[in-house]
Design a protein around this motif. Structure first.
Motif, mmCIF file in Angstrom:
data_model
loop_
_atom_site.group_PDB
_atom_site.id
_atom_site.type_symbol
_atom_site.label_atom_id
_atom_site.label_comp_id
_atom_site.label_asym_id
_atom_site.label_seq_id
_atom_site.Cartn_x
_atom_site.Cartn_y
_atom_site.Cartn_z
ATOM 1 N N LEU A 19 0.818 -1.211 0.000
ATOM 2 C CA LEU A 19 0.000 0.000 0.000
ATOM 3 C C LEU A 19 0.851 1.261 0.000
ATOM 4 C CD1 LEU A 19 -2.929 -0.912 2.421
ATOM 5 C CD2 LEU A 19 -2.917 -0.874 -0.076
ATOM 6 N N LEU A 20 1.947 1.260 0.762
ATOM 7 C CA LEU A 20 2.832 2.427 0.773
ATOM 8 C C LEU A 20 3.528 2.602 -0.573
ATOM 9 C CD1 LEU A 20 4.333 2.192 4.357
ATOM 10 C CD2 LEU A 20 2.805 3.967 3.457
ATOM 11 N N LEU A 21 3.965 1.511 -1.163
ATOM 12 C CA LEU A 21 4.602 1.606 -2.483
ATOM 13 C C LEU A 21 3.626 2.167 -3.508
ATOM 14 C CD1 LEU A 21 6.600 -1.742 -2.523
ATOM 15 C CD2 LEU A 21 7.569 0.565 -2.476
ATOM 16 N N VAL A 22 2.397 1.697 -3.472
ATOM 17 C CA VAL A 22 1.378 2.191 -4.406
ATOM 18 C C VAL A 22 1.103 3.669 -4.143
ATOM 19 C CG1 VAL A 22 -1.063 1.990 -5.032
ATOM 20 C CG2 VAL A 22 0.338 -0.068 -4.813
ATOM 21 N N ALA A 23 0.997 4.058 -2.881
ATOM 22 C CA ALA A 23 0.730 5.457 -2.542
ATOM 23 C C ALA A 23 1.860 6.360 -3.036
ATOM 24 C CB ALA A 23 0.553 5.608 -1.032
ATOM 25 N N LEU A 24 3.091 5.898 -2.936
ATOM 26 C CA LEU A 24 4.236 6.716 -3.353
ATOM 27 C C LEU A 24 4.377 6.821 -4.868
ATOM 28 C CD1 LEU A 24 6.811 5.695 -0.629
ATOM 29 C CD2 LEU A 24 5.931 8.005 -1.064
ATOM 30 N N ASP A 61 15.809 -1.430 1.953
ATOM 31 C CA ASP A 61 15.753 -2.329 0.794
ATOM 32 C C ASP A 61 15.938 -1.589 -0.534
ATOM 33 O OD1 ASP A 61 15.316 -4.380 2.581
ATOM 34 O OD2 ASP A 61 13.155 -4.482 2.215
ATOM 35 N N HIS A 62 16.192 -0.282 -0.471
ATOM 36 C CA HIS A 62 16.452 0.571 -1.641
ATOM 37 C C HIS A 62 15.237 0.766 -2.548
ATOM 38 C CE1 HIS A 62 20.622 0.497 -0.465
ATOM 39 N NE2 HIS A 62 20.570 -0.821 -0.406
ATOM 40 N N PHE A 63 14.022 0.605 -1.991
ATOM 41 C CA PHE A 63 12.807 0.871 -2.742
ATOM 42 C C PHE A 63 12.362 2.319 -2.575
ATOM 43 C CE2 PHE A 63 11.802 -3.809 -1.970
ATOM 44 C CZ PHE A 63 12.324 -4.187 -3.190
ATOM 45 N N VAL A 64 12.826 2.939 -1.488
ATOM 46 C CA VAL A 64 12.433 4.298 -1.136
ATOM 47 C C VAL A 64 13.682 5.064 -0.722
ATOM 48 C CG1 VAL A 64 11.195 5.624 0.632
ATOM 49 C CG2 VAL A 64 10.104 3.656 -0.405
ATOM 50 N N GLU A 65 13.691 6.356 -1.041
ATOM 51 C CA GLU A 65 14.748 7.223 -0.534
ATOM 52 C C GLU A 65 14.069 8.381 0.187
ATOM 53 O OE1 GLU A 65 16.909 8.187 -4.057
ATOM 54 O OE2 GLU A 65 15.348 9.473 -4.853
ATOM 55 N N SER A 66 14.783 8.973 1.130
ATOM 56 C CA SER A 66 14.179 10.061 1.883
ATOM 57 C C SER A 66 15.132 11.241 1.964
ATOM 58 C CB SER A 66 13.801 9.599 3.292
ATOM 59 O OG SER A 66 14.963 9.324 4.049
ATOM 60 N N ALA A 84 13.892 4.033 -8.602
ATOM 61 C CA ALA A 84 13.528 3.277 -9.812
ATOM 62 C C ALA A 84 13.216 1.830 -9.441
ATOM 63 C CB ALA A 84 14.654 3.344 -10.836
ATOM 64 N N THR A 85 14.006 1.272 -8.538
ATOM 65 C CA THR A 85 13.760 -0.092 -8.071
ATOM 66 C C THR A 85 12.429 -0.168 -7.341
ATOM 67 O OG1 THR A 85 16.135 -0.417 -7.830
ATOM 68 C CG2 THR A 85 14.730 -1.981 -6.690
ATOM 69 N N GLY A 86 12.128 0.867 -6.550
ATOM 70 C CA GLY A 86 10.868 0.919 -5.821
ATOM 71 C C GLY A 86 9.672 1.021 -6.744
ATOM 72 N N ASP A 87 9.813 1.773 -7.832
ATOM 73 C CA ASP A 87 8.722 1.879 -8.792
ATOM 74 C C ASP A 87 8.461 0.527 -9.443
ATOM 75 O OD1 ASP A 87 6.775 3.549 -10.257
ATOM 76 O OD2 ASP A 87 7.988 2.954 -11.981
ATOM 77 N N ALA A 88 9.522 -0.186 -9.786
ATOM 78 C CA ALA A 88 9.363 -1.528 -10.358
ATOM 79 C C ALA A 88 8.694 -2.456 -9.342
ATOM 80 C CB ALA A 88 10.714 -2.085 -10.793
ATOM 81 N N GLU A 89 9.098 -2.360 -8.085
ATOM 82 C CA GLU A 89 8.491 -3.187 -7.036
ATOM 83 C C GLU A 89 7.027 -2.810 -6.825
ATOM 84 O OE1 GLU A 89 8.100 -6.068 -4.019
ATOM 85 O OE2 GLU A 89 9.488 -5.844 -5.691
ATOM 86 N N ALA A 90 6.713 -1.529 -6.933
ATOM 87 C CA ALA A 90 5.320 -1.093 -6.798
ATOM 88 C C ALA A 90 4.464 -1.729 -7.883
ATOM 89 C CB ALA A 90 5.225 0.428 -6.869
ATOM 90 N N ARG A 91 4.989 -1.815 -9.089
ATOM 91 C CA ARG A 91 4.252 -2.456 -10.188
ATOM 92 C C ARG A 91 4.026 -3.932 -9.895
ATOM 93 N NH1 ARG A 91 4.484 0.941 -14.921
ATOM 94 N NH2 ARG A 91 5.821 2.710 -14.461
ATOM 95 N N VAL A 92 5.034 -4.593 -9.346
ATOM 96 C CA VAL A 92 4.902 -6.005 -8.957
ATOM 97 C C VAL A 92 3.835 -6.140 -7.874
ATOM 98 C CG1 VAL A 92 6.101 -7.913 -7.788
ATOM 99 C CG2 VAL A 92 7.237 -6.662 -9.632
ATOM 100 N N GLN A 93 3.852 -5.228 -6.911
ATOM 101 C CA GLN A 93 2.889 -5.283 -5.817
ATOM 102 C C GLN A 93 1.469 -5.027 -6.307
ATOM 103 O OE1 GLN A 93 3.478 -6.339 -2.685
ATOM 104 N NE2 GLN A 93 5.563 -6.732 -3.374
#
Length: 114
Positions: A19-24, A61-66, A84-93
């Motif tokens: 849900l957080l990945l999708v929200a971001l 896990d390098h999906f998000v940076e702050s 970029a890795t997080g965006d790919a993971e968001a698509r998987v999620q």
């Protein structure tokens, strides 16, 4: 409202991660904004501490940076963005959530047709 709370209580803790990945995917946000987005997804109870713990894991896990951002209305706040890795993971999620929804729809159809 009680039914929603019961459903939320039954969700695994790991459900917060997709849900957080999708929200971001809609852009960078700080924790309180993310909590509000989760409420817009339909969650009525949002654990801010859980959100921040999950964001730290996602960052590890390098999906998000702050980064810290100044706020005109208070102290600086940490803003999170997908890598970029997080965006790919968001698509998987998102695909996983769609698959889970399909499974639940199928299971409920089988139960309600009896």
């Amino acid at each position: 409202m009680l039914v929603t709370t019961m459903i939320e209580a039954g969700l695994p803790r790991s459900f917060l991660r997709p849900l957080l990945l999708v929200a971001l995917r809609s852009g960078s946000s700080h924790g309180y904004e993310l909590a509000e987005q989760l409420r817009q997804f339909g969650l009525t109870t949002v654990d801010l501490a859980g959100i921040y713990r999950t964001l730290r894991v996602l960052e590890h896990d390098h999906f998000v940076e702050s980064r810290w951002e100044r706020s005109e209305q208070g102290p600086p706040r940490r803003v999170y963005a997908l890598t970029a890795t997080g965006d790919a993971e968001a698509r998987v999620q998102v695909a996983w959530l769609c698959e889970a929804r399909g499974f639940l729809d199928h299971a409920l159809d089988a139960v309600t047709s009896q």
